[in-house]
Design a protein around this motif. Sequence first.
Motif, PDB file in Angstrom:
ATOM      1  N   LYS A 447      42.546  21.620 -19.527  1.00  0.00           N
ATOM      2  CA  LYS A 447      41.103  21.600 -19.344  1.00  0.00           C
ATOM      3  C   LYS A 447      40.549  20.186 -19.548  1.00  0.00           C
ATOM      4  O   LYS A 447      41.021  19.436 -20.406  1.00  0.00           O
ATOM      5  N   LEU A 448      39.545  19.856 -18.749  1.00  0.00           N
ATOM      6  CA  LEU A 448      38.784  18.620 -18.926  1.00  0.00           C
ATOM      7  C   LEU A 448      37.311  18.992 -19.069  1.00  0.00           C
ATOM      8  O   LEU A 448      36.835  19.947 -18.444  1.00  0.00           O
ATOM      9  N   ASN A 449      36.580  18.231 -19.889  1.00  0.00           N
ATOM     10  CA  ASN A 449      35.144  18.432 -20.060  1.00  0.00           C
ATOM     11  C   ASN A 449      34.371  17.363 -19.306  1.00  0.00           C
ATOM     12  O   ASN A 449      34.779  16.197 -19.266  1.00  0.00           O
ATOM     13  N   ILE A 450      33.256  17.749 -18.720  1.00  0.00           N
ATOM     14  CA  ILE A 450      32.362  16.805 -18.050  1.00  0.00           C
ATOM     15  C   ILE A 450      30.991  16.902 -18.695  1.00  0.00           C
ATOM     16  O   ILE A 450      30.441  17.996 -18.847  1.00  0.00           O
ATOM     17  N   SER A 451      30.452  15.759 -19.075  1.00  0.00           N
ATOM     18  CA  SER A 451      29.109  15.681 -19.656  1.00  0.00           C
ATOM     19  C   SER A 451      28.221  14.919 -18.684  1.00  0.00           C
ATOM     20  O   SER A 451      28.501  13.770 -18.341  1.00  0.00           O
ATOM     21  N   THR A 452      27.141  15.561 -18.219  1.00  0.00           N
ATOM     22  CA  THR A 452      26.265  14.912 -17.260  1.00  0.00           C
ATOM     23  C   THR A 452      24.827  14.880 -17.743  1.00  0.00           C
ATOM     24  O   THR A 452      24.407  15.722 -18.531  1.00  0.00           O
ATOM     25  N   MET A 453      24.095  13.898 -17.253  1.00  0.00           N
ATOM     26  CA  MET A 453      22.640  13.847 -17.362  1.00  0.00           C
ATOM     27  C   MET A 453      22.127  13.509 -15.972  1.00  0.00           C
ATOM     28  O   MET A 453      22.720  12.676 -15.281  1.00  0.00           O
ATOM     29  N   SER A 454      21.053  14.155 -15.576  1.00  0.00           N
ATOM     30  CA  SER A 454      20.506  13.870 -14.257  1.00  0.00           C
ATOM     31  C   SER A 454      18.992  13.845 -14.301  1.00  0.00           C
ATOM     32  O   SER A 454      18.367  14.384 -15.211  1.00  0.00           O
ATOM     33  N   GLU A 455      18.434  13.191 -13.305  1.00  0.00           N
ATOM     34  CA  GLU A 455      16.990  13.164 -13.176  1.00  0.00           C
ATOM     35  C   GLU A 455      16.467  14.572 -12.912  1.00  0.00           C
ATOM     36  O   GLU A 455      17.207  15.451 -12.464  1.00  0.00           O
ATOM     37  N   LEU A 456      15.190  14.771 -13.202  1.00  0.00           N
ATOM     38  CA  LEU A 456      14.586  16.073 -12.966  1.00  0.00           C
ATOM     39  C   LEU A 456      14.582  16.389 -11.474  1.00  0.00           C
ATOM     40  O   LEU A 456      14.546  15.500 -10.632  1.00  0.00           O
TER      41      LEU A 456
END
Length: 471
Positions: A447-456
């Motif tokens: 398993k790999l984890n992905i952490s994202t942040m994105s614009e509204l």
Amino acid sequence: MRLSIVSSLFAGAALAAAAPVAAQSFTAAESAQVDTLVGEALAATGVPSASVTVVRGGKIAFAKAYGKQSETIATADIKTKYQIASVSKQFTAAAILLLRDEGKLSLDDTIAKYLPGITGGDRITIRQLLAHTSGLQDYWPQDFSFAAMATPTSPQGIVDRWARKPLDFEPGSQWQYSNTGYVVAGLIVEKLSGMELVPFLKNRLLDPLGIDAIDQDLATGKGYPQGYTRAALGPVKVETPPASGWLYAAGELSMSTPDLAKWDIARIERKGLPAKDWAEQEQAVKLTDGASTHYGLGVTLAEVKKRATVEHGGEAVGFLTTNRVFVEDKAAIVVAVNAWFGDAQSRIADGIGDILFPDRKTASTGLDETARTAMARKVYDQLREGMLDRAMLTEDANYYYTAGVQADYRDSLGSLGEPTAFATRGAPRLRGGFVVRGYVVSYGERKLNISTMSELGQDGRFEQFLVTPGS
């Protein structure tokens, strides 16, 4: 160093560790369980070192350091000071409570009474700063150093750039983590105490409890742990520290895990602060609609199988910390690592929780956001192929993805082949004007984890897209 080398370093008796300190109630079998737990977590994630302290029965029961703390520290030392970052917020909040006790402020005072020129300052209260309900936009929501962090700043510099922006929401109406709010709180402490923040904390809180802590900006160089970074599954590398001034009251302290455990013991025993202050810090603040934030004054409040916890995590450049206190059970878990990738600190803390409370279970939640998940999968495939569409990234994300970082992502992910699954992890939440989402990528059992942040918005660009080893 690559994961295969790290794995060999932590195999069996080759595990580099300092002798246990003040081990009062962990049995030999329990200590061996922790050794195995830490060794496996470090090997699986590539995180170089961990410092672990456990409180049981209101006393330090286990304290041990593992692995490679820096390129120059030969043997892991439990006395080494790790940057505890946002775990420091509860100390800043405690300073505010002390000033309140002295009659110098009220938690319901507006910040305009003390600091002019902040957006909404005539409506934002000090309590809302400490509870993350102020509406002030977070200046550092990313899990990487953005471009400005290469240049020194000051608390006023942070205020001028972020605390004069339009509010993200009306004060008290929502909960959204804001480092900016704590910078403002720190400036209030300094103005009313007549002292700089860290000296005030040392004089009034830390020294009386026998806690040896320093300003995290000074915790660099010989004798201090180095932070490490990793791009996806690429090589583990020494991280470049930020310029000075970026954490301040939002994450100002460095200390050893036994010293942080002393603070946890003070919380358990209601010492160092008036008992009413500890209780007030641990009382969940409510929103204007009456909903609970599950956050007090600098601490997160949770419940695991009817066991109340007072906890907080910390992230500095190259460092992660988990601090979890079971006040009624007179227990605490402190784990600090010198990397800001992977989830070693959480794995270790959760595993120790299972040792302390064998019946403890961790719940998980899922989420289906079809369009955003497809967009995240598209970026992930581009990273595997080394053909990143930069139009899908913000300016800060483009700054992070240098040619070298892209190469590490391509080389380490491309060789894994086609994922067997790509799924959401947890629920989306707001922070710093962005939407935070998590994903899990599966390659069979791996398993790999992905952490994202994105614009509204449905088509918002990615501010952050980080891949780390999963459990």
